[in-house]
Scaffold this motif. Sequence first.
Motif, PDB file in Angstrom:
ATOM      1  N   ASP A   1     -23.418   7.495  29.420  1.00 45.46           N
ATOM      2  CA  ASP A   1     -22.356   7.279  28.429  1.00 45.46           C
ATOM      3  C   ASP A   1     -21.080   6.779  29.104  1.00 45.46           C
ATOM      4  OD1 ASP A   1     -24.142   8.208  26.567  1.00 45.46           O
ATOM      5  OD2 ASP A   1     -23.147  10.136  26.248  1.00 45.46           O
ATOM      6  N   LEU A   2     -20.781   7.334  30.275  1.00 47.64           N
ATOM      7  CA  LEU A   2     -19.614   6.878  31.024  1.00 47.64           C
ATOM      8  C   LEU A   2     -19.782   5.419  31.437  1.00 47.64           C
ATOM      9  CD1 LEU A   2     -16.944   7.237  32.526  1.00 47.64           C
ATOM     10  CD2 LEU A   2     -18.221   8.312  34.403  1.00 47.64           C
ATOM     11  N   LEU A   3     -20.959   5.057  31.921  1.00 48.87           N
ATOM     12  CA  LEU A   3     -21.198   3.673  32.332  1.00 48.87           C
ATOM     13  C   LEU A   3     -21.139   2.726  31.138  1.00 48.87           C
ATOM     14  CD1 LEU A   3     -24.084   4.169  34.919  1.00 48.87           C
ATOM     15  CD2 LEU A   3     -21.613   4.050  35.321  1.00 48.87           C
ATOM     16  N   MET A   4     -21.573   3.188  29.980  1.00 44.91           N
ATOM     17  CA  MET A   4     -21.530   2.352  28.780  1.00 44.91           C
ATOM     18  C   MET A   4     -20.096   1.968  28.426  1.00 44.91           C
ATOM     19  SD  MET A   4     -22.717   3.307  24.880  1.00 44.91           S
ATOM     20  CE  MET A   4     -21.460   4.605  24.775  1.00 44.91           C
ATOM     21  N   VAL A   5     -19.192   2.946  28.399  1.00 46.22           N
ATOM     22  CA  VAL A   5     -17.815   2.627  28.016  1.00 46.22           C
ATOM     23  C   VAL A   5     -17.114   1.840  29.126  1.00 46.22           C
ATOM     24  CG1 VAL A   5     -17.580   4.504  26.360  1.00 46.22           C
ATOM     25  CG2 VAL A   5     -16.994   4.919  28.756  1.00 46.22           C
ATOM     26  N   LEU A   6     -17.492   2.088  30.377  1.00 42.70           N
ATOM     27  CA  LEU A   6     -16.936   1.285  31.466  1.00 42.70           C
ATOM     28  C   LEU A   6     -17.398  -0.164  31.351  1.00 42.70           C
ATOM     29  CD1 LEU A   6     -17.326   3.832  34.392  1.00 42.70           C
ATOM     30  CD2 LEU A   6     -15.165   2.805  33.659  1.00 42.70           C
ATOM     31  N   ALA A   7     -18.647  -0.368  30.958  1.00 40.10           N
ATOM     32  CA  ALA A   7     -19.160  -1.731  30.796  1.00 40.10           C
ATOM     33  C   ALA A   7     -18.415  -2.483  29.702  1.00 40.10           C
ATOM     34  CB  ALA A   7     -20.652  -1.693  30.482  1.00 40.10           C
ATOM     35  N   ARG A   8     -17.851  -1.767  28.755  1.00 48.87           N
ATOM     36  CA  ARG A   8     -17.093  -2.392  27.672  1.00 48.87           C
ATOM     37  C   ARG A   8     -15.639  -2.654  28.046  1.00 48.87           C
ATOM     38  NH1 ARG A   8     -19.212   1.820  23.013  1.00 48.87           N
ATOM     39  NH2 ARG A   8     -21.288   0.887  22.675  1.00 48.87           N
ATOM     40  N   SER A   9     -15.189  -2.093  29.152  1.00 46.89           N
ATOM     41  CA  SER A   9     -13.782  -2.188  29.532  1.00 46.89           C
ATOM     42  C   SER A   9     -13.425  -3.595  30.005  1.00 46.89           C
ATOM     43  CB  SER A   9     -13.472  -1.188  30.650  1.00 46.89           C
ATOM     44  OG  SER A   9     -12.162  -1.385  31.154  1.00 46.89           O
ATOM     45  N   VAL A  10     -12.281  -4.080  29.560  1.00 48.52           N
ATOM     46  CA  VAL A  10     -11.817  -5.397  30.002  1.00 48.52           C
ATOM     47  C   VAL A  10     -11.473  -5.385  31.486  1.00 48.52           C
ATOM     48  CG1 VAL A  10     -10.952  -6.045  27.727  1.00 48.52           C
ATOM     49  CG2 VAL A  10      -9.432  -4.861  29.332  1.00 48.52           C
ATOM     50  N   HIS A  11     -11.298  -4.199  32.043  1.00 47.19           N
ATOM     51  CA  HIS A  11     -10.978  -4.090  33.460  1.00 47.19           C
ATOM     52  C   HIS A  11     -12.211  -4.240  34.346  1.00 47.19           C
ATOM     53  CE1 HIS A  11      -6.899  -3.019  32.534  1.00 47.19           C
ATOM     54  NE2 HIS A  11      -7.257  -1.936  31.868  1.00 47.19           N
TER      55      HIS A  11
ATOM     56  N   SER B   1     -17.663  17.052  32.726  1.00 46.45           N
ATOM     57  CA  SER B   1     -16.523  16.266  33.200  1.00 46.45           C
ATOM     58  C   SER B   1     -16.839  14.782  33.093  1.00 46.45           C
ATOM     59  CB  SER B   1     -16.191  16.637  34.645  1.00 46.45           C
ATOM     60  OG  SER B   1     -15.720  17.971  34.728  1.00 46.45           O
ATOM     61  N   ALA B   2     -18.099  14.416  33.365  1.00 47.95           N
ATOM     62  CA  ALA B   2     -18.499  13.010  33.250  1.00 47.95           C
ATOM     63  C   ALA B   2     -18.342  12.510  31.823  1.00 47.95           C
ATOM     64  CB  ALA B   2     -19.943  12.835  33.724  1.00 47.95           C
ATOM     65  N   ILE B   3     -18.774  13.309  30.857  1.00 52.73           N
ATOM     66  CA  ILE B   3     -18.694  12.834  29.475  1.00 52.73           C
ATOM     67  C   ILE B   3     -17.253  12.862  28.961  1.00 52.73           C
ATOM     68  CG2 ILE B   3     -19.093  15.003  28.212  1.00 52.73           C
ATOM     69  CD1 ILE B   3     -21.127  13.267  26.515  1.00 52.73           C
ATOM     70  N   THR B   4     -16.418  13.725  29.524  1.00 54.02           N
ATOM     71  CA  THR B   4     -15.004  13.709  29.150  1.00 54.02           C
ATOM     72  C   THR B   4     -14.312  12.479  29.732  1.00 54.02           C
ATOM     73  OG1 THR B   4     -15.003  16.126  29.060  1.00 54.02           O
ATOM     74  CG2 THR B   4     -12.863  15.041  29.139  1.00 54.02           C
ATOM     75  N   LEU B   5     -14.686  12.096  30.939  1.00 51.64           N
ATOM     76  CA  LEU B   5     -14.187  10.834  31.490  1.00 51.64           C
ATOM     77  C   LEU B   5     -14.612   9.664  30.600  1.00 51.64           C
ATOM     78  CD1 LEU B   5     -14.814  11.352  35.311  1.00 51.64           C
ATOM     79  CD2 LEU B   5     -12.589  10.927  34.240  1.00 51.64           C
ATOM     80  N   ALA B   6     -15.824   9.733  30.074  1.00 51.93           N
ATOM     81  CA  ALA B   6     -16.287   8.687  29.160  1.00 51.93           C
ATOM     82  C   ALA B   6     -15.382   8.610  27.939  1.00 51.93           C
ATOM     83  CB  ALA B   6     -17.732   8.952  28.739  1.00 51.93           C
ATOM     84  N   GLU B   7     -14.985   9.754  27.426  1.00 50.11           N
ATOM     85  CA  GLU B   7     -14.099   9.771  26.257  1.00 50.11           C
ATOM     86  C   GLU B   7     -12.738   9.168  26.594  1.00 50.11           C
ATOM     87  OE1 GLU B   7     -13.335   9.833  22.554  1.00 50.11           O
ATOM     88  OE2 GLU B   7     -15.186  10.845  23.151  1.00 50.11           O
ATOM     89  N   LEU B   8     -12.231   9.457  27.783  1.00 49.67           N
ATOM     90  CA  LEU B   8     -10.942   8.900  28.199  1.00 49.67           C
ATOM     91  C   LEU B   8     -11.012   7.381  28.329  1.00 49.67           C
ATOM     92  CD1 LEU B   8      -9.943  11.586  30.844  1.00 49.67           C
ATOM     93  CD2 LEU B   8      -8.688  11.076  28.739  1.00 49.67           C
ATOM     94  N   VAL B   9     -12.105   6.867  28.872  1.00 49.23           N
ATOM     95  CA  VAL B   9     -12.260   5.410  28.984  1.00 49.23           C
ATOM     96  C   VAL B   9     -12.442   4.796  27.599  1.00 49.23           C
ATOM     97  CG1 VAL B   9     -13.672   3.538  29.927  1.00 49.23           C
ATOM     98  CG2 VAL B   9     -13.199   5.567  31.315  1.00 49.23           C
ATOM     99  N   HIS B  10     -13.172   5.477  26.735  1.00 48.95           N
ATOM    100  CA  HIS B  10     -13.359   4.996  25.362  1.00 48.95           C
ATOM    101  C   HIS B  10     -12.012   4.840  24.658  1.00 48.95           C
ATOM    102  CE1 HIS B  10     -14.953   4.503  21.349  1.00 48.95           C
ATOM    103  NE2 HIS B  10     -14.422   5.645  20.942  1.00 48.95           N
ATOM    104  N   VAL B  11     -11.137   5.816  24.824  1.00 47.87           N
ATOM    105  CA  VAL B  11      -9.805   5.737  24.222  1.00 47.87           C
ATOM    106  C   VAL B  11      -9.027   4.569  24.825  1.00 47.87           C
ATOM    107  CG1 VAL B  11      -7.598   6.942  23.957  1.00 47.87           C
ATOM    108  CG2 VAL B  11      -9.741   8.188  23.638  1.00 47.87           C
ATOM    109  N   ASP B  12      -9.156   4.373  26.127  1.00 46.86           N
ATOM    110  CA  ASP B  12      -8.476   3.250  26.781  1.00 46.86           C
ATOM    111  C   ASP B  12      -8.994   1.914  26.258  1.00 46.86           C
ATOM    112  OD1 ASP B  12      -6.723   2.241  29.090  1.00 46.86           O
ATOM    113  OD2 ASP B  12      -8.650   1.288  29.529  1.00 46.86           O
ATOM    114  N   ASN B  13     -10.286   1.838  25.972  1.00 45.93           N
ATOM    115  CA  ASN B  13     -10.846   0.592  25.445  1.00 45.93           C
ATOM    116  C   ASN B  13     -10.249   0.235  24.090  1.00 45.93           C
ATOM    117  OD1 ASN B  13     -12.496   0.335  27.680  1.00 45.93           O
ATOM    118  ND2 ASN B  13     -14.344   1.092  26.664  1.00 45.93           N
ATOM    119  N   LYS B  14      -9.829   1.241  23.338  1.00 44.35           N
ATOM    120  CA  LYS B  14      -9.240   0.991  22.022  1.00 44.35           C
ATOM    121  C   LYS B  14      -7.747   0.700  22.101  1.00 44.35           C
ATOM    122  CE  LYS B  14     -10.592   4.785  20.012  1.00 44.35           C
ATOM    123  NZ  LYS B  14     -10.805   5.761  18.902  1.00 44.35           N
ATOM    124  N   GLY B  15      -7.097   1.216  23.126  1.00 39.08           N
ATOM    125  CA  GLY B  15      -5.663   1.001  23.294  1.00 39.08           C
ATOM    126  C   GLY B  15      -5.284   1.317  24.722  1.00 39.08           C
TER     127      GLY B  15
END
Length: 280
Positions: free
Chosen positions: A149-159, A92-106
């Motif tokens: 991986d989740l923290l990595m994509v969160l760190a990239r988030s503009v939010h 579930s953690a890595i799937t949340l990472a994928e959802l944030v990754h998609v948000d980072n792109k759009g």
Amino acid sequence: MEKDFWRAIIANKCAVPDSYTPSQLLPELLENLGSLDAELRDDLSLFILSSWLEGNKYSPMEMRAMVAPLKTNLKHGLGESGTDSVFRRTFSAITLAELVHVDNKGAYLTREEVHEILDAGLEYLLAERDLRGYVPAKGWAHALAHTADLLMVLARSVHCEKNELQRILNAVSAQLVNSGQTHYTHDEDERLVNAIVAILNRDIVEAQTLADWVESLSQAKTEGWKDAYQDPSANRARHNVKTFLRSLHYRLTKIETPPPNCDSLLVSLREGLKVITPWA
């Protein structure tokens, strides 16, 4: 569905099968994240779900609706160690990472929603007690790596701004300093380094904050872990901290485009490693 159904989807380059929609198959894909069958969980379901998320097969509303149950899954059996409940949590953690990754792109998530994912991820990072890497006959659990991986994509988030990035740094430090229950041997350090490099690339955390963070790792114990070898738990934590700092130092010396504050951080890392291993 039988595994052959999912295998056929992958063989067809993750094209949506006739007579089905991604929405119809979503509940089963999410349920499979907790399967004890490594192929079904990891090679098939996670792979297909990630492909469809990145391929915009789900609407923003559908993706937002996935967040709440996945966050709930992070607490499924939390506190247990050596049990099968870990698979639902970590996948579930890595799937949340994928959802944030998609948000980072759009963007489709709100600032508040991203912060709620961050809150859940940091809570999970510090509360997970089953930190096995590869589990014989059942495949990867890898909770720390997936959370990294989740923290990595969160760190990239503009939010996520300076305060949120500092929270990630502090949580990583706390996790490693208190990691005496497990000797990390499945490249968890490399995955955590990915998250730290993502923070550095944002260039909004001051050099002094980074230096203090390294010190929080190297000076966490009295006299810099000097007597850790006398206690097996403390020595495992010392090893995990040392391996992480070495991996971060190596990455920063080899990275093609060094992030801001790289030079000063390298100095701090070398000083920290001298404290942990003064005889080296």
